[in-house]
Design an enzyme around this catalytic site. Structure first.
Site, PDB file in Angstrom:
ATOM      1  N   GLU A  78      -4.096   1.890  -7.468  1.00 21.15           N
ATOM      2  CA  GLU A  78      -4.472   3.013  -6.612  1.00 21.15           C
ATOM      3  C   GLU A  78      -3.596   4.221  -6.937  1.00 21.15           C
ATOM      4  O   GLU A  78      -2.492   4.359  -6.377  1.00 21.15           O
ATOM      5  CB  GLU A  78      -4.255   2.660  -5.136  1.00 21.15           C
ATOM      6  CG  GLU A  78      -5.117   1.548  -4.623  1.00 21.15           C
ATOM      7  CD  GLU A  78      -5.424   1.720  -3.138  1.00 21.15           C
ATOM      8  OE1 GLU A  78      -6.597   1.823  -2.801  1.00 21.15           O
ATOM      9  OE2 GLU A  78      -4.484   1.780  -2.334  1.00 21.15           O
ATOM     10  N   HIS A 103       0.856  -1.197   0.000  1.00 20.84           N
ATOM     11  CA  HIS A 103       0.000   0.000   0.000  1.00 20.84           C
ATOM     12  C   HIS A 103       0.891   1.247   0.000  1.00 20.84           C
ATOM     13  O   HIS A 103       1.941   1.276   0.642  1.00 20.84           O
ATOM     14  CB  HIS A 103      -0.916  -0.010   1.229  1.00 20.84           C
ATOM     15  CG  HIS A 103      -1.981   1.030   1.153  1.00 20.84           C
ATOM     16  ND1 HIS A 103      -1.744   2.353   1.460  1.00 20.84           N
ATOM     17  CD2 HIS A 103      -3.277   0.961   0.761  1.00 20.84           C
ATOM     18  CE1 HIS A 103      -2.860   3.041   1.270  1.00 20.84           C
ATOM     19  NE2 HIS A 103      -3.803   2.214   0.842  1.00 20.84           N
TER      20      HIS A 103
HETATM   21  C1  PEP Z   1      -6.713   3.542   0.266  1.00 26.23           C
HETATM   22  O1  PEP Z   1      -5.956   4.137   1.019  1.00 26.23           O
HETATM   23  O2  PEP Z   1      -6.481   2.372  -0.057  1.00 26.23           O
HETATM   24  C2  PEP Z   1      -7.890   4.237  -0.250  1.00 26.23           C
HETATM   25  C3  PEP Z   1      -8.409   3.789  -1.352  1.00 26.23           C
HETATM   26  O3  PEP Z   1      -8.340   5.313   0.481  1.00 26.23           O
HETATM   27  P1  PEP Z   1      -9.600   6.250   0.126  1.00 26.23           P
HETATM   28  O4  PEP Z   1     -10.707   5.369  -0.349  1.00 26.23           O
HETATM   29  O5  PEP Z   1      -9.914   6.910   1.412  1.00 26.23           O
HETATM   30  O6  PEP Z   1      -9.125   7.198  -0.934  1.00 26.23           O
END
Ligand code: PEP
Length: 263
Positions: free
Chosen positions: A176, A106
């Site tokens: 992400e 992450h």
């Molecule tokens: C994350 O940190 O994996 C994430 C997706 O956070 P958020 O949904 O709050 O942007």
């Protein structure tokens, strides 16, 4: 869950929330109940390590497992064997607690010092215990020239370089984009689609065309119950990795139900 299963996977990353055992139990009970009624969707919750035991079906509920409800962890040690590793929690221990999925790499952990080598070692340790890793990748900026694509490709190669196809089959990729995490808005669903195709192509180049077709790709970054259906329908991803909305009980419940209705 093998990534050949054509059900959507919604993963809640609780991060360092909530503050108390009582709140964690309450969230787990609510999400478990909703998950039971899902038809096309699997829900995974990833509480902090200290709450996994009380959130897992083993201690909180009378039935051992609940349909469509799974436990995940936010991290596992790089160490494959127990020993003098103060503060570490191994994949084997997580498996014994009923954990099936583990988030690896992450961006918040990469920021705290996880290098590509550390991410690769965590991935290997998780796969070694037969757990399903959710490998997070993402660029910090999305430049016009498309250099972010090389960032994604390099992250995948650095993590999976030593992993044989047989094991790689169970890797789930969570795309992400760092700039979309904790932001006001998610990435546009059209852009999610393009990027997920690119990720599939990288897997095809690494492991063969079949892997490109089969690899499970999730999107994460400011997903809410409002934008989730479009990200699934237009972004054509296999699921979502959800941060803030995953500890907002009404929001996550709506999200699970809304995604389940997407054709
Ligand atoms: C994350 O940190 O994996 C994430 C997706 O956070 P958020 O949904 O709050 O942007």
């Amino acid at each position: 869950m093998p990534n050949t299963l054509h059900r959507r996977l919604i993963v809640g990353n609780w991060k360092m929330n909530p503050a108390t055992v009582a709140e964690a139990k309450k969230l787990a009970r609510i999400f478990r109940r909703v998950a039971t009624s899902l038809v096309h969707t699997e829900a995974v919750i990833c509480p902090p390590l200290s709450f996994i035991s009380i959130c897992s079906g083993r201690s909180l509920f009378t039935k051992k497992s609940s349909p469509h409800f799974h436990m995940g962890a936010q991290v596992a040690s790089t160490q494959e064997e127990g020993g003098p590793h103060t503060g570490e929690v191994g994949a084997q221990m997580l498996r014994d607690l009923g954990v099936e999925y583990v988030i690896v790499g992450h961006s918040e952990q990469r920021k705290r010092g996880d290098t590509d080598e550390i991410v690769a070692a965590r991935l290997k340790a998780v796969l070694g215990q037969g757990l399903t890793p959710i490998l997070c990748i993402g660029e910090s900026v999305r430049d016009e020239s498309g250099a972010y694509l090389s960032v994604l490709k390099d992250q995948i190669k650095a993590s999976c370089g030593d992993i044989l196809k047989k094991s790689a089959k169970s890797i789930i990729v969570a795309y992400e984009p760092i700039w979309a995490i904790g932001a006001a808005e998610a990435m546009k669903a059209e852009d999610v689609y393009e990027t997920s195709l690119f990720i599939k192509k990288v897997f095809a180049d690494l492991y063969g065309a079949d892997m490109g077709l089969k690899v499970t790709v999730l999107y994460g970054g400011s997903v809410t119950y409002r934008n989730a259906p479009d990200i699934i329908a237009i972004g054509k991803v296999d699921g979502l990795l959800v941060g803030r909305e995953s500890v907002n009980a009404p929001g996550f419940v709506e999200l699970l139900k809304a995604v389940d209705l997407v054709k």
